[in-house]
Design an enzyme around this catalytic site. Structure first.
Site, short mmCIF file in Angstrom:
data_model
loop_
_atom_site.label_atom_id
_atom_site.label_comp_id
_atom_site.label_asym_id
_atom_site.label_seq_id
_atom_site.Cartn_x
_atom_site.Cartn_y
_atom_site.Cartn_z
N HIS A 188 -23.13 8.36 -23.75
CA HIS A 188 -23.87 9.59 -24.07
C HIS A 188 -25.17 9.15 -24.72
CE1 HIS A 188 -25.03 13.43 -25.59
NE2 HIS A 188 -24.02 14.00 -24.97
N GLU A 221 -26.13 17.94 -25.87
CA GLU A 221 -27.12 18.04 -24.78
C GLU A 221 -27.94 19.33 -24.89
OE1 GLU A 221 -24.55 16.94 -21.64
OE2 GLU A 221 -25.62 15.03 -21.75
N ARG A 244 -31.60 19.08 -26.02
CA ARG A 244 -32.59 18.81 -24.97
C ARG A 244 -32.68 19.99 -24.01
NH1 ARG A 244 -29.97 14.05 -22.58
NH2 ARG A 244 -28.36 14.46 -24.12
N ARG A 247 -26.41 11.58 -17.96
CA ARG A 247 -26.22 10.83 -19.20
C ARG A 247 -26.46 9.34 -19.00
NH1 ARG A 247 -20.67 13.91 -21.06
NH2 ARG A 247 -21.72 15.73 -21.90
N HIS A 266 -18.74 7.32 -24.64
CA HIS A 266 -18.31 8.71 -24.61
C HIS A 266 -16.98 8.93 -23.89
CE1 HIS A 266 -18.89 12.88 -25.25
NE2 HIS A 266 -19.05 13.18 -23.98
N HIS A 267 -16.83 8.35 -22.71
CA HIS A 267 -15.62 8.60 -21.93
C HIS A 267 -15.28 7.34 -21.13
CE1 HIS A 267 -12.90 11.58 -19.89
NE2 HIS A 267 -12.89 10.62 -18.98
N ARG A 282 -18.42 10.88 -14.57
CA ARG A 282 -17.63 12.10 -14.74
C ARG A 282 -18.55 13.30 -14.86
NH1 ARG A 282 -16.41 15.11 -18.98
NH2 ARG A 282 -17.28 13.60 -20.44
#
Ligand code: ADP
Length: 585
Positions: free
Chosen positions: A380, A393, A396, A417, A520-521, A560
């Site tokens: 991220h 987010e 932005r 991202r 992040h993931h 993702r």
């Protein structure tokens, strides 16, 4: 979410006083009285009030109201008890609440110093908390299914198991439920749902699957993606049926139509689902076994799952069972593990919940499970590095820009991202500043959290802001003027940004937050088939072992899409439960 009581009064009679009589030193340690001190936590100052007599801490009162309700409350309770028992402020921090715990320890230290204590002496006379030396109990429990992990996937599976009348236990290693699921803000992707139909949105499961494959750079497992798309509408109906409706539909990046389903009241989907799932489990009388960490999966002579070993606070368990559902989440909080697969990410901070340490992947691997896309990790781009706090987010999306240390923009701030993260990493120092104005702050609630946590630098002029950031004032002023012209013309010739241009940045004060990419993931994980069976390196299912959610790989491929993590946990959490139910019949 249920608010925990953050004000904990611990009674001295229970702990300190009787222990003291045995070892009371000749000279007084404290000047008797009540002393107060405070120290900054994540969001607010944490207040500690300590009462002492000549030789004993007799009372510890901690007010962490205003910190994260779950963690602040837990830290207040746990640490007041530990300080009272140990008779020193230097006690273990509560895992997952490090910042709040450290603030409590700092404030307690100050209060005790004000009481005249020498902390080194308190440490030297530390009393045994009864932790390590006390032998743990052993317990063997027979059940049909063990669900490991009480995040979104595990709780969804548990509700299904209960609805099917199965006997099961739900283990959670942290003192609270939710994991990374709690952090999901957007919603859940689903196609051909009754909500879409009612709102005149034309969509198809085929289009949902195609968008997901495209978003994942076609690295995804097409069968898993098709399964997720095909069962998504059913999952939305099921959420309706358990009091967790997601009726609000909007657009999310990478989707061809409006497909992301969110709670009616605009709350973050993760917190909402964890709240509703927890309430449902409580209503059904299902108890989550907290502070209980699964450590090993057991198999019989034929390689079939037959049990789980787990460590509780006071008890070690052996669960004898016929099936296991792994719902332990990803490994984004385990630096050693992610740098093993991605050495380039060494030192990168993480936005992940502390429980995301890859335990399920390691336990499954010990039984020969195959892994897929394990090196696919989503970054991220806007994470504040000292607190790991994610700057949403929406900042932005509502009009903020990113500038580098030279004070110039370097990317379309609303690319995916991964692309924005890569652009940041190409800048000197590998960081950026996210810049916005008072008007944006007034319109976005999330900003208050960042200001309160002291993450923002602010000034009434652009030049003043630049000076604080060590940027050339004239350059930053020109960057802002150029950007405001882009907004006026609705055109960004240099970087081609076309969204998040509804408002210019002209209302003082101006704000900046220093950001860099954060983990992040973790998109990869154990390999599963469409029935959520874990597949071994020979391509065969491991009998009795099922997995769902971030612990698995294959659904998201190389990227993702927003809204697909929640779809993944709800849909595959349900599939894993159904497969376990069919398997143990
Ligand atoms: P998902 O989104 O896939 O449901 P989450 O991160 O939301 O994943 O939830 C995973 C949960 O599993 C977390 O609450 C985490 O603390 C828990 N967990 C991880 N490892 C273990 C373990 N070894 N034993 C018990 N619980 C675990």
């Amino acid at each position: 979410m249920k608010k925990l009581i953050c004000l904990i009064l611990s009674l001295a009679m229970l702990f300190g006083v009787s222990a003291l009589a045995e070892t009371a030193p000749e000279q007084a340690i404290f000047t008797p009285g009540t002393y107060e001190a405070e120290a900054q936590g994540i969001f607010v100052p944490v207040k500690v009030q300590i009462t002492v007599d000549e030789n004993t801490i007799t009372n510890v009162l901690i007010d962490a109201t205003g910190e994260t309700p779950e963690l602040g409350g837990l830290a207040a309770g746990k640490l007041s008890e530990s300080i009272l028992l140990a008779q020193t402020p230097n006690v273990d921090v509560l895992s997952g609440a490090t910042v709040t715990s450290n603030a409590i320890i700092k404030a307690a230290t100050e209060a005790l110093e004000a009481a005249g204590a020498d902390i080194a002496v308190l440490d030297a006379n530390r009393r045994d908390l009864g932790g390590e030396d006390t032998p743990k109990g052993e317990q063997t429990v027979d059940t049909e299914v063990v669900v490991i992990g009480a995040g979104g996937a595990g709780m969804a599976a548990a509700i299904m198991l209960h609805q099917a009348g199965k006997d099961f236990v739900l283990l959670e290693k942290m003192p609270y439920a939710g994991g990374n699921t709690t952090k999901a803000t957007g919603g859940m992707n689903a196609a051909e749902t009754h909500y879409q139909k009612e709102q005149g949105i034309e969509d198809s499961t085929a289009l949902f699957a195609a968008d997901t494959m495209k978003g994942g750079h076609a690295l995804n497992d097409p069968a898993l993606v098709a399964t997720m798309a095909n069962l998504s509408s059913d999952a939305i109906d099921w959420l309706d049926s358990i009091g967790a409706a997601l009726p609000k539909i909007s657009f999310s990046g990478g989707a061809s139509v409006n497909r992301i389903h969110a709670p009616e009241d605009g709350s973050g989907v993760g917190g909402f689902l964890v709240d509703r799932f927890s309430a449902k489990l409580a209503e059904l009388g299902v108890e989550i076994l907290y502070n209980t960490k699964a450590t090993e999966l057991l198999t019989d002579g034929e390689g079939k799952i037959c049990g789980v070993k787990a460590e509780g606070e006071d008890t070690n368990y052996t669960f004898n069972c016929k099936a296991v559902i792994l719902a332990t989440g990803g490994f984004g909080a385990n630096e050693e593990m992610y740098t093993q697969y991605r050495p380039d990410l060494k030192g990168t901070v993480t936005t992940n919940a502390p429980g995301a340490t890859g335990d399920g992947i390691l336990m499954a691997q010990a039984l020969g499970a195959d892994l897929v896309d394990i090196e696919q990790i989503q970054l991220h781009p806007t994470v504040e590095q000292t607190t790991s706090m994610l700057i949403t987010e929406s900042v932005r999306g509502d009009g903020a820009i990113l500038v580098n240390q030279q004070g110039v923009r370097f990317t379309n701030e609303l690319l995916t991202r991964d692309a924005v993260s890569a652009a940041e990493l190409a800048q000197e120092g590998q960081y950026a500043y996210i810049l916005f104005d008072q008007n944006l702050r007034d319109h976005l609630k999330a900003i208050e959290k960042y200001v309160k946590a002291d993450l923002t630098v602010q000034s009434d002029t652009i030049e003043g802001l630049a000076e604080q950031l060590g940027i050339d004032p004239a350059t930053l002023a020109k960057t802002l003027a150029d950007w405001n012209e882009c907004v006026a013309n609705q055109r960004d010739p240099e970087f081609g940004r076309s969204t998040g241009m509804n408002a210019d940045l002209t209302t003082p004060p101006y704000y900046a937050i220093k950001v860099a990419p954060g983990i992040h993931h973790t998109m990869g994980g154990v390999k599963i088939d469409t029935a959520a069976q874990v597949i071994n390196t020979e391509g065969q299912p491991i009998p009795g072992l099922f997995a769902a959610g971030e612990v698995t790989g294959g659904v998201h491929g190389g990227n993702r899409l927003g809204g697909n993590a929640v779809a993944d946990i709800v849909i595959f959490g349900r599939i894993a439960a159904q497969s376990a139910i069919d398997y143990i019949k």
